[in-house]
Design a protein around this motif. Structure first.
Motif, mmCIF file in Angstrom:
data_model
loop_
_atom_site.group_PDB
_atom_site.id
_atom_site.type_symbol
_atom_site.label_atom_id
_atom_site.label_comp_id
_atom_site.label_asym_id
_atom_site.label_seq_id
_atom_site.Cartn_x
_atom_site.Cartn_y
_atom_site.Cartn_z
ATOM 1 N N GLY A 63 14.593 56.452 3.754
ATOM 2 C CA GLY A 63 15.659 55.756 3.048
ATOM 3 C C GLY A 63 16.555 54.926 3.955
ATOM 4 O O GLY A 63 17.394 54.163 3.471
ATOM 5 N N GLU A 64 16.381 55.037 5.243
ATOM 6 C CA GLU A 64 17.196 54.308 6.206
ATOM 7 C C GLU A 64 16.671 52.879 6.380
ATOM 8 O O GLU A 64 15.474 52.686 6.607
ATOM 9 C CB GLU A 64 17.198 55.014 7.567
ATOM 10 C CG GLU A 64 17.664 56.454 7.538
ATOM 11 C CD GLU A 64 19.127 56.570 7.195
ATOM 12 O OE1 GLU A 64 19.936 55.810 7.755
ATOM 13 O OE2 GLU A 64 19.460 57.418 6.343
ATOM 14 N N GLU A 65 17.564 51.920 6.279
ATOM 15 C CA GLU A 65 17.178 50.509 6.447
ATOM 16 C C GLU A 65 16.534 50.264 7.814
ATOM 17 O O GLU A 65 15.551 49.545 7.928
ATOM 18 C CB GLU A 65 18.389 49.603 6.261
ATOM 19 C CG GLU A 65 18.094 48.128 6.474
ATOM 20 C CD GLU A 65 17.059 47.581 5.491
ATOM 21 O OE1 GLU A 65 16.331 46.646 5.874
ATOM 22 O OE2 GLU A 65 16.980 48.075 4.355
ATOM 23 N N SER A 66 17.081 50.891 8.841
ATOM 24 C CA SER A 66 16.536 50.696 10.189
ATOM 25 C C SER A 66 15.109 51.243 10.300
ATOM 26 O O SER A 66 14.279 50.682 11.015
ATOM 27 C CB SER A 66 17.445 51.342 11.229
ATOM 28 O OG SER A 66 17.727 52.675 10.879
ATOM 29 N N PHE A 67 14.804 52.308 9.582
ATOM 30 C CA PHE A 67 13.440 52.834 9.566
ATOM 31 C C PHE A 67 12.513 51.852 8.857
ATOM 32 O O PHE A 67 11.396 51.599 9.312
ATOM 33 C CB PHE A 67 13.385 54.204 8.884
ATOM 34 C CG PHE A 67 12.011 54.810 8.875
ATOM 35 C CD1 PHE A 67 11.532 55.482 9.984
ATOM 36 C CD2 PHE A 67 11.197 54.702 7.766
ATOM 37 C CE1 PHE A 67 10.252 56.038 9.983
ATOM 38 C CE2 PHE A 67 9.928 55.244 7.748
ATOM 39 C CZ PHE A 67 9.451 55.919 8.866
#
Length: 81
Positions: A63-67
């Motif tokens: 759910g992390e944008e950076s991921f």
């Protein structure tokens, strides 16, 4: 956190992949540190990165944008000539 300290101590004398650090950070719930380590693993061209989209290990980071940016970079890299 003891495992992280041991890993950092080991890294003073031998190479420790950033991917391995990311695993420990993810296990500790330190999402931002895990993603930073995954970016370094991507830059190191760690072979395990090809599985980053599939392994349940990374479910907490999905759910992390950076991921998602890491996944996109991996996809772009695979489709490049």
């Amino acid at each position: 956190e003891e495992s992280l300290m041991e890993l950092e101590l080991l890294a003073q004398s031998v190479f420790v992949s950033s991917y391995e650090r990311a695993i420990v950070y993810a296990g500790l719930g330190q999402k931002s540190s895990a993603v930073e380590a995954l970016w370094r693993a991507y830059e190191e061209r760690t072979p395990w990165m090809i599985f980053v989209e599939q392994l349940p290990l990374w479910d907490a980071l999905r759910g992390e944008e950076s991921f998602r940016r890491i996944v996109q970079a991996m996809r772009s890299h695979r489709s490049a000539p």
